[in-house]
Scaffold this active site. Structure first.
Site, short mmCIF file in Angstrom:
data_model
loop_
_atom_site.label_atom_id
_atom_site.label_comp_id
_atom_site.label_asym_id
_atom_site.label_seq_id
_atom_site.Cartn_x
_atom_site.Cartn_y
_atom_site.Cartn_z
NE ARG A 122 -3.78 14.98 4.07
CZ ARG A 122 -4.20 14.60 2.68
NH1 ARG A 122 -3.75 13.59 2.15
NH2 ARG A 122 -5.08 15.39 2.27
CD GLU A 171 -2.60 0.98 2.41
OE1 GLU A 171 -3.22 -0.12 2.66
OE2 GLU A 171 -2.99 1.82 3.44
C1 DQA Z 1 -3.71 9.24 -0.51
C2 DQA Z 1 -4.17 9.52 1.03
C3 DQA Z 1 -5.67 9.43 1.13
O1 DQA Z 1 -6.11 9.86 2.32
C4 DQA Z 1 -6.58 10.54 -0.13
O2 DQA Z 1 -7.81 10.23 0.19
C5 DQA Z 1 -6.02 10.22 -1.14
C6 DQA Z 1 -4.56 10.21 -1.55
C7 DQA Z 1 -2.22 9.65 -0.56
O3 DQA Z 1 -1.68 9.12 -1.68
O4 DQA Z 1 -1.62 10.17 0.27
O5 DQA Z 1 -6.73 10.08 -2.26
O6 DQA Z 1 -4.16 7.83 -0.74
#
Ligand code: DQA
Length: 143
Positions: free
Chosen positions: A105, A96
């Protein structure tokens, strides 16, 4: 070696989407960079704004005998039991990747439903995260 690189909702907008958070490189830039860095890897790039498409792509990764999946599920990371179940079901190792440091965040981004069924998670390293995930598979997936 065949690797799938999956990107979830809104990641098609990279380059213009909140550049202070996600940078200015586009998804195509990332894909071009991976192809240039790893010319011998057979990449399948899938981006979708739809949960079911990403689940279908995970099933395809398994049926096509992919060695691994690099997956940025976007916001589905935080919401999708179905995507988590697909990762757990397919038996193909998944890394991931998140471009941003989700832990720095909003609190709703701190929880990943998918992470526990992945081989690992790379967070906050921008586009470099995809490259590092590919290297993990190339180096023998932790061997
Ligand atoms: C993300 C982080 C997620 O919280 C967000 O919704 C995204 C991008 C990232 O790559 O930092 O769409 O996956």
């Amino acid at each position: 070696m065949k690797l799938f690189v999956l990107n979830g909702p809104n990641l098609n907008l990279l380059g213009t989407r909140e550049p202070e958070t996600y940078g200015t490189a586009t998804l195509a830039d990332m894909q071009d960079a991976l192809c240039a860095l790893f010319p011998d890897i057979d990449f399948r790039f899938v981006q979708s704004n739809h949960e079911g498409d990403l689940i279908d792509a995970l099933h395809e990764a398994a049926s096509e005998g992919a060695s691994g999946v690099v997956c940025n599920p976007g916001a589905f990371t935080h919401t999708s039991v179905a995507l988590r179940d697909a990762v757990a079901a397919v038996g193909v190792p998944v890394i991931e990747v998140h471009l941003s440091n989700v832990h720095a965040r909003e609190s709703f981004r701190h929880r990943s439903l998918t992470a526990a069924v992945t081989a690992g998670q790379i967070v906050g390293l921008g586009m470099k995260g995809y490259e590092l995930a590919v290297r993990y598979f190339l180096d023998g997936a932790g061997a």
